[in-house]
Enzyme design. Structure first.
Site, PDB file in Angstrom:
ATOM      1  N   ARG A   7       0.838  -1.198   0.000  1.00  0.00           N
ATOM      2  CA  ARG A   7       0.000   0.000   0.000  1.00  0.00           C
ATOM      3  C   ARG A   7       0.869   1.243   0.000  1.00  0.00           C
ATOM      4  O   ARG A   7       1.904   1.296   0.659  1.00  0.00           O
ATOM      5  CB  ARG A   7      -0.892   0.026   1.244  1.00  0.00           C
ATOM      6  N   VAL A   8       0.438   2.230  -0.777  1.00  0.00           N
ATOM      7  CA  VAL A   8       0.999   3.574  -0.690  1.00  0.00           C
ATOM      8  C   VAL A   8      -0.162   4.516  -0.412  1.00  0.00           C
ATOM      9  O   VAL A   8      -1.319   4.200  -0.692  1.00  0.00           O
ATOM     10  CB  VAL A   8       1.757   3.992  -1.975  1.00  0.00           C
ATOM     11  N   SER A   9       0.153   5.677   0.151  1.00  0.00           N
ATOM     12  CA  SER A   9      -0.904   6.593   0.578  1.00  0.00           C
ATOM     13  C   SER A   9      -1.503   7.420  -0.541  1.00  0.00           C
ATOM     14  O   SER A   9      -2.672   7.777  -0.497  1.00  0.00           O
ATOM     15  CB  SER A   9      -0.367   7.546   1.650  1.00  0.00           C
ATOM     16  N   THR A  10      -0.709   7.754  -1.557  1.00  0.00           N
ATOM     17  CA  THR A  10      -1.223   8.616  -2.622  1.00  0.00           C
ATOM     18  C   THR A  10      -0.947   8.009  -3.987  1.00  0.00           C
ATOM     19  O   THR A  10      -0.040   7.192  -4.145  1.00  0.00           O
ATOM     20  CB  THR A  10      -0.594  10.020  -2.568  1.00  0.00           C
ATOM     21  N   GLN A  13       2.671   8.007  -5.514  1.00  0.00           N
ATOM     22  CA  GLN A  13       3.741   7.219  -4.906  1.00  0.00           C
ATOM     23  C   GLN A  13       3.860   5.887  -5.630  1.00  0.00           C
ATOM     24  O   GLN A  13       2.896   5.392  -6.211  1.00  0.00           O
ATOM     25  CB  GLN A  13       3.461   6.991  -3.427  1.00  0.00           C
TER      26      GLN A  13
END
Length: 187
Positions: A7-10, A13
């Site tokens: 997972r990445v936040s944005t 990314q």
């Protein structure tokens, strides 16, 4: 089965680092997501947890990819216990197949939550200090004349939105919000 979750936040990314590590760890299936770790309604995480069966191992690059709060980490740990599945965090060098790994999992979760709370506290203190010196937070107000000029250019259909933003310095979001506001006012 060894199942990975990255997972990445944005959206801007990259998942590459996590994907490489999960592939190296032997993951047979990898679920990826671009969503904030603070959100509880992450679709791919829910799919991962629904997919896991007894004897499976969930592999993450780092625990903060899985959850941002101790509460959420413990919920996931309890669910994995119920399912008879294990958790491996590559970067945290933690494996819940061992008693020490289980204890480390809970301790790392507490530390991650503490770190997040401290960042939030420092940010809040910084904003309060700036306000005390007369500085306001947030984006600066868009110049009304520039905004009006941008709307006229848009309505004339003589320029693309990109050209309008470059000519006037008005952001695309501000332009569209103003167009919506004027449309609502006309109705």
């Amino acid at each position: 089965m060894i199942i990975g979750y990255a997972r990445v936040s944005t959206a801007d990314q990259s998942l590459d680092l996590q994907m490489d590590a999960l592939n190296k760890a032997g993951c047979e299936r990898i679920y990826t997501e671009k969503a904030s770790g603070g959100k509880d309604d992450r679709i791919e995480l829910a799919r991962v947890l629904d997919t896991l069966r007894e004897g499976d191992t969930l592999v993450v690059y780092k625990l903060d990819r899985l959850a941002r709060s101790t509460k959420k980490l413990i919920e996931v740990a309890d669910l994995l216990d119920e399912l008879g599945a294990e958790l491996v965090s590559i970067n945290d060098n933690m494996d819940t197949k061992t008693p020490i790994g289980k204890a480390m999992f809970r301790m790392i979760g507490v530390i991650a939550e503490l770190e997040r709370d401290m960042i939030r506290e420092r940010t809040k203190a910084g904003l309060e200090a700036a306000r005390a010196r007369g500085r306001k937070g947030g984006r600066p107000k868009t110049d009304a004349r520039k905004l009006d000029h941008a709307v006229r250019l848009y309505e004339a259909k003589s320029h693309s939105v990109r050209e309008i933003t470059e000519l006037t310095g008005v952001s695309k979001g501000s332009l569209y919000r103003e167009l919506d506001r004027r449309k609502e006012g006309a109705q």
